[in-house]
Motif scaffolding. Structure first.
Motif, PDB file in Angstrom:
ATOM      1  N   ALA A  66     -21.738 -45.127  26.925  1.00 58.42           N
ATOM      2  CA  ALA A  66     -20.999 -43.919  27.295  1.00 58.42           C
ATOM      3  C   ALA A  66     -19.715 -44.304  28.022  1.00 58.42           C
ATOM      4  O   ALA A  66     -19.750 -44.847  29.123  1.00 58.42           O
ATOM      5  CB  ALA A  66     -21.850 -43.022  28.169  1.00 58.42           C
ATOM      6  N   ALA A  67     -18.579 -44.049  27.390  1.00 59.67           N
ATOM      7  CA  ALA A  67     -17.287 -44.354  28.011  1.00 59.67           C
ATOM      8  C   ALA A  67     -16.911 -43.301  29.042  1.00 59.67           C
ATOM      9  O   ALA A  67     -16.187 -43.579  29.997  1.00 59.67           O
ATOM     10  CB  ALA A  67     -16.203 -44.429  26.936  1.00 59.67           C
ATOM     11  N   LEU A  68     -17.403 -42.086  28.858  1.00 61.94           N
ATOM     12  CA  LEU A  68     -17.138 -40.999  29.790  1.00 61.94           C
ATOM     13  C   LEU A  68     -18.452 -40.277  30.046  1.00 61.94           C
ATOM     14  O   LEU A  68     -19.148 -39.892  29.115  1.00 61.94           O
ATOM     15  CB  LEU A  68     -16.117 -40.020  29.195  1.00 61.94           C
ATOM     16  N   ARG A  69     -18.782 -40.111  31.314  1.00 64.58           N
ATOM     17  CA  ARG A  69     -20.039 -39.464  31.680  1.00 64.58           C
ATOM     18  C   ARG A  69     -19.775 -38.309  32.643  1.00 64.58           C
ATOM     19  O   ARG A  69     -18.844 -38.346  33.438  1.00 64.58           O
ATOM     20  CB  ARG A  69     -21.000 -40.470  32.331  1.00 64.58           C
ATOM     21  N   SER A  70     -20.620 -37.288  32.553  1.00 66.08           N
ATOM     22  CA  SER A  70     -20.484 -36.135  33.441  1.00 66.08           C
ATOM     23  C   SER A  70     -21.841 -35.487  33.635  1.00 66.08           C
ATOM     24  O   SER A  70     -22.709 -35.542  32.756  1.00 66.08           O
ATOM     25  CB  SER A  70     -19.506 -35.108  32.851  1.00 66.08           C
ATOM     26  N   THR A  71     -22.028 -34.855  34.787  1.00 67.22           N
ATOM     27  CA  THR A  71     -23.249 -34.091  35.045  1.00 67.22           C
ATOM     28  C   THR A  71     -23.219 -32.740  34.337  1.00 67.22           C
ATOM     29  O   THR A  71     -24.224 -32.030  34.308  1.00 67.22           O
ATOM     30  CB  THR A  71     -23.416 -33.844  36.556  1.00 67.22           C
ATOM     31  N   SER A  72     -22.066 -32.393  33.769  1.00 69.14           N
ATOM     32  CA  SER A  72     -21.883 -31.086  33.146  1.00 69.14           C
ATOM     33  C   SER A  72     -21.788 -31.194  31.633  1.00 69.14           C
ATOM     34  O   SER A  72     -20.941 -31.927  31.105  1.00 69.14           O
ATOM     35  CB  SER A  72     -20.602 -30.428  33.684  1.00 69.14           C
ATOM     36  N   VAL A  73     -22.612 -30.453  30.920  1.00 71.22           N
ATOM     37  CA  VAL A  73     -22.536 -30.447  29.462  1.00 71.22           C
ATOM     38  C   VAL A  73     -21.250 -29.774  29.001  1.00 71.22           C
ATOM     39  O   VAL A  73     -20.704 -30.105  27.934  1.00 71.22           O
ATOM     40  CB  VAL A  73     -23.774 -29.759  28.846  1.00 71.22           C
ATOM     41  N   ILE A  74     -20.727 -28.838  29.800  1.00 70.40           N
ATOM     42  CA  ILE A  74     -19.473 -28.182  29.433  1.00 70.40           C
ATOM     43  C   ILE A  74     -18.316 -29.171  29.539  1.00 70.40           C
ATOM     44  O   ILE A  74     -17.403 -29.183  28.701  1.00 70.40           O
ATOM     45  CB  ILE A  74     -19.238 -26.944  30.308  1.00 70.40           C
ATOM     46  N   ALA A  75     -18.344 -30.023  30.547  1.00 67.65           N
ATOM     47  CA  ALA A  75     -17.323 -31.070  30.662  1.00 67.65           C
ATOM     48  C   ALA A  75     -17.398 -32.022  29.476  1.00 67.65           C
ATOM     49  O   ALA A  75     -16.367 -32.442  28.921  1.00 67.65           O
ATOM     50  CB  ALA A  75     -17.494 -31.837  31.972  1.00 67.65           C
ATOM     51  N   GLN A  76     -18.610 -32.363  29.051  1.00 66.62           N
ATOM     52  CA  GLN A  76     -18.774 -33.231  27.884  1.00 66.62           C
ATOM     53  C   GLN A  76     -18.209 -32.563  26.636  1.00 66.62           C
ATOM     54  O   GLN A  76     -17.570 -33.212  25.800  1.00 66.62           O
ATOM     55  CB  GLN A  76     -20.265 -33.550  27.696  1.00 66.62           C
ATOM     56  N   TYR A  77     -18.455 -31.278  26.517  1.00 70.73           N
ATOM     57  CA  TYR A  77     -17.952 -30.513  25.376  1.00 70.73           C
ATOM     58  C   TYR A  77     -16.428 -30.558  25.314  1.00 70.73           C
ATOM     59  O   TYR A  77     -15.839 -30.843  24.269  1.00 70.73           O
ATOM     60  CB  TYR A  77     -18.463 -29.075  25.493  1.00 70.73           C
TER      61      TYR A  77
END
Length: 317
Positions: A225-236
């Motif tokens: 994972a090059a970019l990770r977030s606790t938020s699925v909306i941020a991932q989207y």
């Protein structure tokens, strides 16, 4: 003893119990004040008055720890909570027998489902039942029904204990998505063997609120994972910018034509949502109506939830 009890009852303002319950649930006078629509000093004063009336300390108070229930406060919570529910039920039965639904309902849910599915559905429900006020809490963590953070909850884990009524709301699928531009700029993905060479967008593993969210390593072994977030909306939104491949719920990504599924017949994750509420609230008419509406909305959108359609459907409230 009876005289002291009678004296306490004569001094007791039953409305003070509302303030007591909110402080017990939020553990902060400031938090209770916001929920009650009053100022901090009013809450603090009502708690002092209640403690004086009962002749006991209900909270241990500190700047760092806030308001922590004493043993006496913990005993009072159970009684006050039962009284609140009884009053709500009585008002519901008396006031709504010949009138439209009314009252207040707070719905807690996972972040993505709350924003992309529940929000539009609840807008339609509220349009049909304008006297029902709805608070929607789409958050990346579990809500507590015990603390009355919500009346209804939708979550990815079935509650294993508690005085709850629970039902499976629906299954849903997640698939691997990327933009066409990302796929055009990078090595083609013809099979799962090609995936480890690509950048992924995913959760911060040690901060995920449920192990049910840690599907990347299980689904694509060796993925980074090059970019990770606790938020699925941020991932989207990161995926929308071409930042990499992301495993996203179909009810989110399937509605966005800029995202396309990658290996849609190979990379599939299936999960389910659970709908539950406290037993003592289940028979309230507004709770029953919203409960039934949410179940019907989920059933009417099975194709969207399972990744077979990109269109959200609405039912009559």
């Amino acid at each position: 003893m009876q005289k002291s009890i009678d004296q306490a009852l004569s001094k007791l303002n039953w409305d003070d119990l509302r303030y007591f319950l909110e402080v017990a649930r939020t553990q902060r006078a400031s938090g209770a004040a916001k929920r009650l629509g009053v100022d901090y000093t009013t809450v603090a004063r009502r708690i002092r008055v209640l403690e004086d009336a009962l002749g006991t300390l209900l909270f241990d108070k500190s700047r760092s720890g806030g308001f922590t229930l004493t043993a006496e406060g913990q005993r009072l919570v159970a009684y006050a909570d039962a009284m609140e529910t009884t009053v709500q039920s009585a008002c519901d039965q008396v006031a709504n027998t010949s009138h439209a639904l009314s009252g207040h309902v707070r719905v807690g849910s996972t972040e993505g489902f709350g924003c992309f599915f529940l929000a539009p559905q609840l807008a339609h429900f509220q349009a049909v039942h304008p006297n029902v006020a709805i608070d929607l809490l789409p958050v990346p963590h579990f809500v507590s029904l015990t603390k009355r953070e919500a009346d209804l909850a939708i979550t990815i884990e079935k509650p294993d204990r508690g005085p709850y009524v629970c039902t499976k709301l629906c299954d849903y699928r997640l698939k691997l998505y990327a933009t066409r531009e990302y796929l055009a700029r990078h090595e083609p993905v013809r099979s799962a063997d090609d995936l480890p060479g690509h950048a992924f967008i995913s959760y911060v593993d040690d901060l995920a609120f449920s192990s049910e969210l840690l599907y990347l390593e299980r689904t694509v072994p060796g993925a980074t994972a090059a970019l990770r977030s606790t938020s699925v909306i941020a991932q989207y939104f990161a995926a929308l910018q071409g930042g990499g491949l992301a495993i996203l719920p179909c009810f989110i990504a399937g509605q966005q034509p800029l995202l396309v599924p990658v290996l849609p017949d190979e990379v599939i994750v299936t999960r389910c949502f659970w709908l539950y509420c406290r037993e003592d609230l289940r028979k309230l008419r507004r709770i029953t109506a919203l409960w039934d509406y949410l179940r019907a909305a989920a059933e009417g959108n099975r194709a969207l939830l399972m990744g077979e359609s990109g269109t959200i459907n609405f039912i009559q409230g």
